[in-house]
Scaffold this motif. Structure first.
Motif, PDB file in Angstrom:
ATOM      1  N   ASN A  47     -11.058   3.779  36.918  1.00 10.08           N
ATOM      2  CA  ASN A  47     -10.786   2.496  37.572  1.00 10.08           C
ATOM      3  C   ASN A  47     -12.027   1.960  38.300  1.00 10.08           C
ATOM      4  OD1 ASN A  47      -9.041   0.360  38.097  1.00 10.08           O
ATOM      5  ND2 ASN A  47      -8.348   1.222  40.019  1.00 10.08           N
ATOM      6  N   LEU A  48     -13.194   2.020  37.618  1.00 10.02           N
ATOM      7  CA  LEU A  48     -14.460   1.622  38.213  1.00 10.02           C
ATOM      8  C   LEU A  48     -15.212   0.654  37.311  1.00 10.02           C
ATOM      9  CD1 LEU A  48     -15.658   5.186  39.268  1.00 10.02           C
ATOM     10  CD2 LEU A  48     -14.647   3.480  40.766  1.00 10.02           C
ATOM     11  N   ALA A  49     -16.145  -0.100  37.925  1.00 11.38           N
ATOM     12  CA  ALA A  49     -16.989  -1.015  37.162  1.00 11.38           C
ATOM     13  C   ALA A  49     -18.388  -1.034  37.759  1.00 11.38           C
ATOM     14  CB  ALA A  49     -16.405  -2.426  37.177  1.00 11.38           C
ATOM     15  N   LYS A  50     -19.399  -1.238  36.895  1.00  9.59           N
ATOM     16  CA  LYS A  50     -20.769  -1.448  37.350  1.00  9.59           C
ATOM     17  C   LYS A  50     -21.023  -2.940  37.295  1.00  9.59           C
ATOM     18  CE  LYS A  50     -23.303   2.708  36.249  1.00  9.59           C
ATOM     19  NZ  LYS A  50     -24.339   3.324  35.426  1.00  9.59           N
ATOM     20  N   VAL A  51     -21.508  -3.504  38.420  1.00  6.73           N
ATOM     21  CA  VAL A  51     -21.763  -4.934  38.510  1.00  6.73           C
ATOM     22  C   VAL A  51     -23.245  -5.147  38.798  1.00  6.73           C
ATOM     23  CG1 VAL A  51     -21.120  -7.076  39.671  1.00  6.73           C
ATOM     24  CG2 VAL A  51     -19.429  -5.276  39.394  1.00  6.73           C
ATOM     25  N   GLN A  52     -23.845  -6.075  38.071  1.00 10.21           N
ATOM     26  CA  GLN A  52     -25.273  -6.338  38.184  1.00 10.21           C
ATOM     27  C   GLN A  52     -25.650  -6.766  39.607  1.00 10.21           C
ATOM     28  OE1 GLN A  52     -26.520  -9.478  35.575  1.00 10.21           O
ATOM     29  NE2 GLN A  52     -28.578  -8.633  35.405  1.00 10.21           N
ATOM     30  N   GLY A  53     -26.560  -6.014  40.231  1.00 10.53           N
ATOM     31  CA  GLY A  53     -27.054  -6.344  41.560  1.00 10.53           C
ATOM     32  C   GLY A  53     -26.166  -5.917  42.713  1.00 10.53           C
ATOM     33  N   ILE A  54     -25.053  -5.240  42.438  1.00 10.09           N
ATOM     34  CA  ILE A  54     -24.115  -4.817  43.478  1.00 10.09           C
ATOM     35  C   ILE A  54     -24.173  -3.295  43.623  1.00 10.09           C
ATOM     36  CG2 ILE A  54     -21.686  -4.807  44.203  1.00 10.09           C
ATOM     37  CD1 ILE A  54     -22.845  -7.618  44.066  1.00 10.09           C
ATOM     38  N   LYS A  55     -24.152  -2.828  44.875  1.00  7.86           N
ATOM     39  CA  LYS A  55     -24.153  -1.401  45.217  1.00  7.86           C
ATOM     40  C   LYS A  55     -25.323  -0.673  44.550  1.00  7.86           C
ATOM     41  CE  LYS A  55     -21.095   2.463  46.051  1.00  7.86           C
ATOM     42  NZ  LYS A  55     -19.836   3.087  45.731  1.00  7.86           N
TER      43      LYS A  55
END
Length: 132
Positions: A47-55
């Motif tokens: 239930n996870l996502a990688k977002v550009q420029g976040i975290k």
């Protein structure tokens, strides 16, 4: 393991609506809130996502003798964010929104009917197109 159904997909523009700090420092809590980015990768099992420029986090790599991988150092990259902390941004009204689904039936030759599911913005009713 069971995969989780979500309406957020790869290449969607999303906005962080909560936290995403990981509890590192109290003074920095919620520093990612309000930021927008494109979804790079989704892990439906966790239930996870990688977002550009976040975290953004640092990955420390040692110097390698392999000529294909040049010297190491600190490499900054995105870490995973929980999907519950993200909301999809409607391209029409440019606001974070919940997503509904509308079904369109298309008749094909031979009398077959194909149902296409289209994501819809709950605020303005506009379609959320698939991004490439």
């Amino acid at each position: 393991m069971e995969t989780i159904k979500t309406r957020i997909r790869k290449n969607d523009i999303v906005q962080v609506i909560a936290g995403a700090d990981g509890g590192k420092m109290a003074a920095d809590a919620g520093s990612e809130r309000g930021k927008r980015g494109k979804v790079l990768e989704i892990d439906r099992v966790r239930n996870l996502a990688k977002v550009q420029g976040i975290k953004m986090v640092y990955r420390h790599l040692p110097v390698s003798k392999d000529p294909n991988r040049p010297g190491g150092g600190r490499i900054e990259k995105e870490a995973f964010v929980n999907l519950s902390n993200l909301m999809i941004v409607c391209p029409k009204c440019d606001a974070p929104t919940r997503v509904g689904v509308r079904e369109e039936k298309q008749e094909r030759e031979g009398g077959k009917v194909k149902t296409k599911r289209i994501r819809v913005c709950k605020k303005c009713g506009g379609d959320i197109a698939e991004r490439e």
